[in-house]
Design an enzyme around this catalytic site. Structure first.
Site, mmCIF file in Angstrom:
data_model
loop_
_atom_site.group_PDB
_atom_site.id
_atom_site.type_symbol
_atom_site.label_atom_id
_atom_site.label_comp_id
_atom_site.label_asym_id
_atom_site.label_seq_id
_atom_site.Cartn_x
_atom_site.Cartn_y
_atom_site.Cartn_z
ATOM 1 N N HIS A 87 80.418 -38.793 -32.135
ATOM 2 C CA HIS A 87 81.617 -39.312 -31.541
ATOM 3 C C HIS A 87 81.624 -39.247 -30.046
ATOM 4 C CE1 HIS A 87 85.685 -40.191 -30.160
ATOM 5 N NE2 HIS A 87 85.982 -39.160 -29.866
ATOM 6 N N HIS A 111 84.408 -34.784 -23.263
ATOM 7 C CA HIS A 111 85.454 -35.039 -23.261
ATOM 8 C C HIS A 111 86.348 -34.135 -24.248
ATOM 9 C CE1 HIS A 111 85.056 -37.827 -26.657
ATOM 10 N NE2 HIS A 111 86.132 -37.689 -26.944
ATOM 11 N N GLU A 115 88.856 -29.083 -25.256
ATOM 12 C CA GLU A 115 90.207 -28.819 -26.409
ATOM 13 C C GLU A 115 89.669 -28.224 -27.716
ATOM 14 O OE1 GLU A 115 93.915 -29.458 -27.429
ATOM 15 O OE2 GLU A 115 92.961 -30.024 -25.528
ATOM 16 N N ASP A 116 88.293 -28.599 -28.110
ATOM 17 C CA ASP A 116 87.752 -28.036 -29.399
ATOM 18 C C ASP A 116 87.053 -26.565 -29.380
ATOM 19 O OD1 ASP A 116 88.987 -30.273 -30.377
ATOM 20 O OD2 ASP A 116 87.289 -31.437 -30.628
ATOM 21 N N ASP A 178 87.516 -43.540 -26.219
ATOM 22 C CA ASP A 178 87.579 -42.688 -27.148
ATOM 23 C C ASP A 178 88.777 -43.159 -28.260
ATOM 24 O OD1 ASP A 178 87.863 -40.057 -28.484
ATOM 25 O OD2 ASP A 178 89.622 -39.719 -27.290
ATOM 26 N N ASP A 298 97.780 -74.038 -34.271
ATOM 27 C CA ASP A 298 97.100 -73.724 -33.044
ATOM 28 C C ASP A 298 96.015 -72.352 -33.344
ATOM 29 O OD1 ASP A 298 99.211 -72.392 -32.799
ATOM 30 O OD2 ASP A 298 99.071 -72.334 -30.701
#
Length: 755
Positions: A87, A111, A115-116, A178, A298
């Site tokens: 990812h 990134h 957080e993880d 992301d 259109d």
């Protein structure tokens, strides 16, 4: 001339890489279901891309960031079963397609590590430098936005995202990359989570991408979100478009042939491309205009890319000579660019077989900005000079986010203000000196004043549009020339909040009302909370321990802030009192409220809030019924407008009360009121000479003051209706005045006008 055949253009494969998009001005849209999750991203492919524009030293730093991220995510898997590192690599690849700098690529790779994997910012600063760590820190705060959770948490996360973007636009570019990869690989999620993420994407990230001019991402995110929000509609519409390709192939080919032949004759270097509208674009048109698919003619359009600004208009004239233009369907976004910097000429022509066909005409530089927006700053660094206007527009919008943040009380309010400014539809107006100002569709003259400067908005007393004086609430239209009239003594009116549209105007008015009338709002809030506490048999004064816990569990910084929020209607006194009750019940050091035999809190009958009519803007008298001392009255708590007083028999109050019953409280008039109040009366009299003079004289004799007068006649001009706004002391004074007016010869009917 470079002519792209209709067949190849109109069946482009979905999710084409951004590098392919930037290599050619051809527009790639997907009208097929989103592809399955791609294979594991290759770091070799990424480094090959980066090697095209980064220096060896920069590439070495990026590889170091990759190794760090790979180690941090070792053993972590995505829901689809792929190694998690795939990812960050995919996000970095999207950023590389935009040719973002090395710091942004490193942030893309890192990134998720904070957080993880609980990597500290200090460690990132030491390994990769402060700029990269700051980017990662900004991105880390954004990854867990839960739009189905508590509204305060949603708003706070959104606020952090926008403020991080305001400080460094690369934050939102990496975040959008992301989100784009997550949307492309959403197939492994549960249906509920798919819908939640798709809704969040459509409501937040799509408008941000549009606002920044990232049109490729804007369109792809729209279609991906649409496919997960309404999968059956997406599939059905996709099949219909696929079938229509064969039916309309002849029309498209004929148009391409005619246009190419005609433009070649002019000698202008030009490229012509056929393009197919996105499924979501078709779906939105069907919804907004209540059309079936067969009525949306259109579906296809054409893009013409020329070599110079002047030749855009030459090509336009050539097309108008070839096919008849549809009236009202021409837009010049070159002379007046969109807010996000987009420039093109748009015209809709009646093609062969009566089919309407849209054409977009632009230069190569305009096309780069149209497709890549602010990312074009990195994509085409040699053309920075041509992008100065776009960069200035983006900077001005990002700066406005910081201005709104300074004036906003809480995250929910900030979110409300900013979402208004994310609407893509705009109206363009002029100052008296011919400067163009862009505002959201539906913006008023007062919004224009605040856009010029906050002080101009605060001091506005009147406005002229096209040299004619109009109300401040007048909605602006394209091409209006707006002139603002100010007075140094003028101040914002709480009623302005009911019609302004822009976030800047709304936040500035609320900021003024909070700061200038703070003492009034605090006092009113204290009285309202005391009343609410009294109803559940709690003491009106909070003990220190209860006050401390209450502040800890709310976003208020002090009791005065809490009282002020109640006084301006941001918090409901009854809900705060209920919260305090929960604190008291869990605190053995505080006496409990009285409980009856059924175990319910005893509710005491209490005195209503006393109104004197001189409290300032925190208490307003409703203009619909104009209550007077002596009338039976009721109070309505309006958000950020304080307490509004209505008469008990007011039709407007009755209607509003049925919708929001919890926002209404008991109020009563106080004694020793020393001021006059406005009141409307209407007289029906014979239309005879001197009637107005006799009525006005009697009003003066009755010690009342006329503030406004109007009149209109009936059809046969035998009777006239006189409308007065008069100032009286109270209901008794009004009754005496009306009694005197009824004695005037020629007056046949008299009534008080409440609604």
């Amino acid at each position: 001339m470079n002519l792209t055949p209709a067949d190849s253009t109109l069946s482009i494969a979905p999710n084409r890489a951004a590098s392919d998009r930037s290599a050619s001005p051809q527009q790639n849209h997907t009208n097929n279901p989103p592809p399955a999750a791609p294979g594991v991203a290759s770091v070799t492919h990424l480094t090959n891309k980066l090697g095209e524009y980064l220096t060896p030293a920069e590439l070495k730093k990026v590889k170091e960031a990759y190794r760090f991220s790979d180690e941090a995510h070792l053993g972590q898997m995505r829901i689809s079963g792929e190694p998690y590192i795939s990812h960050p690599i995919a996000v970095a690849e999207i950023c590389a397609d935009w040719k973002l700098d090395a710091q942004a690529i490193m942030a893309a790779l890192l990134h998720d590590v904070m957080e993880d994997q609980d990597v500290k910012k200090d460690e990132l600063i030491e390994r990769f430098g402060a700029p990269v760590a700051t980017l990662v820190d900004g991105l880390s705060k954004l990854d867990k936005i839960e739009f189905q959770s508590q509204i305060e948490a949603q708003a706070e996360n959104f606020r952090k995202m926008l403020l991080a973007m305001a400080r460094d636009v690369r934050v939102i570019l990496v975040k959008l990359a992301d989100r784009l990869h997550n949307m492309r690989t959403l197939g492994s999620m549960s249906p509920v989570k798919k819908r939640r993420i798709a809704r969040e994407t459509m409501e937040v990230y799509v408008p941000i991408a549009h606002r920044l001019g990232l049109n490729n991402i804007y369109r792809e995110l729209q279609d991906l979100a649409f496919s997960h929000l309404y999968p059956m509609r997406y599939k059905t519409l996709g099949k219909a478009v696929k079938a229509a390709r064969g039916n309309r192939r002849e029309v498209v080919s004929k148009i391409l042939e005619s246009v190419s032949t005609t433009l070649e004759a002019t000698g202008i270097p030009v490229q012509v491309y056929g393009r197919e509208k996105t499924l979501y674009g078709i779906y939105r048109k069907m919804q907004s205009k209540h059309l079936s698919f067969s009525q949306v003619l259109d579906v296809y359009g054409f893009r013409i890319v020329v070599d110079s600004f002047a030749n855009c208009y030459v090509a336009l004239g050539t097309l108008h000579a070839l096919f008849k233009p549809m009236p009202g369907k021409f837009k010049d976004y070159i002379a007046i660019p969109k807010l996000n910097g987009y420039q093109s000429l748009h015209t809709t022509l009646i093609g062969p077989y009566g089919t309407p066909v849209e054409f977009q005409i632009r230069t190569q530089d305009m096309h780069r900005v149209a497709e890549s927006g602010v990312a074009a700053h990195w994509l085409y660094k040699d053309d920075e000079g041509s992008l100065s206007d776009l960069q200035q527009r983006t900077h001005a919008w990002l700066q406005s986010l910081l201005d709104i943040q300074k004036q906003t009380g809480d995250s929910a309010e900030f979110l409300e203000h900013v979402k208004v400014d994310l609407f893509p539809d705009s109206v363009y107006v002029f100052t008296p000196k011919s400067k163009i100002i862009a505002l959201p569709r539906g913006a008023t003259a007062l919004d224009f004043a605040y856009t010029i400067h906050t002080d101009i908005g605060d001091q506005t007393i009147a406005v002229k549009i096209n040299l004619e004086q109009v109300p401040l609430r007048t909605e602006l239209r394209n091409g209006d020339i707006v002139e603002i009239i100010t007075a140094p003594t003028s101040r914002p009116n709480p009623n302005w909040l009911s019609f302004v549209r822009t976030g800047k105007a709304r936040s500035a008015i609320r900021h003024h009302l909070r700061t200038i009338n703070l003492s009034e709002s605090i006092e009113l809030g204290r009285r309202l909370l005391s009343q609410a506490l009294n109803t559940i048999n709690l003491p009106p004064e909070l003990s220190p321990q209860v006050a401390e816990r209450l502040l800890n569990e709310s976003s208020a910084k002090s009791l005065d802030d809490l009282y002020a929020d109640i006084g301006v209607g941001k918090r409901m006194a009854a809900l705060v009192a209920r919260h305090i009750l929960g604190i008291v019940e869990n605190d053995t050091q505080v006496s409990h409220p009285a409980i009856d035999a059924n175990g319910e809190v005893v509710v005491k009958k209490i005195d209503p809030v006393i109104i004197y009519g001189s409290e300032g803007v925190s208490v307003q008298l409703a203009s619909c019924c104009m209550p007077l001392p002596g009338d039976d009255i009721v109070g309505q708590m309006k958000r950020d407008q304080g307490l509004t007083i209505h008469t008990m028999d007011c039709d407007t109050a009755r209607r509003l009360r049925s919708k929001e019953p919890d926002r209404w409280i008991e109020v009563t008039w106080g004694s020793d009121i020393n001021r006059r109040f406005d009141c409307r009366i209407t007289l029906v009299a014979h239309n005879e000479k001197g009637i107005l003079a006799r009525v006005a004289a009697e009003i003066g004799e009755s010690d009342a003051n006329i503030t406004q007068v109007g009149m209109d006649d009936d059809k046969d001009h035998m009777m006239t209706h006189l409308h007065f706004t008069v100032q009286v002391e109270d209901r008794v004074h009004l009754a005496r005045l009306m009694r005197n007016l009824r004695r005037i010869s020629g007056v046949t009917r008299l009534l008080r006008d409440k609604n």
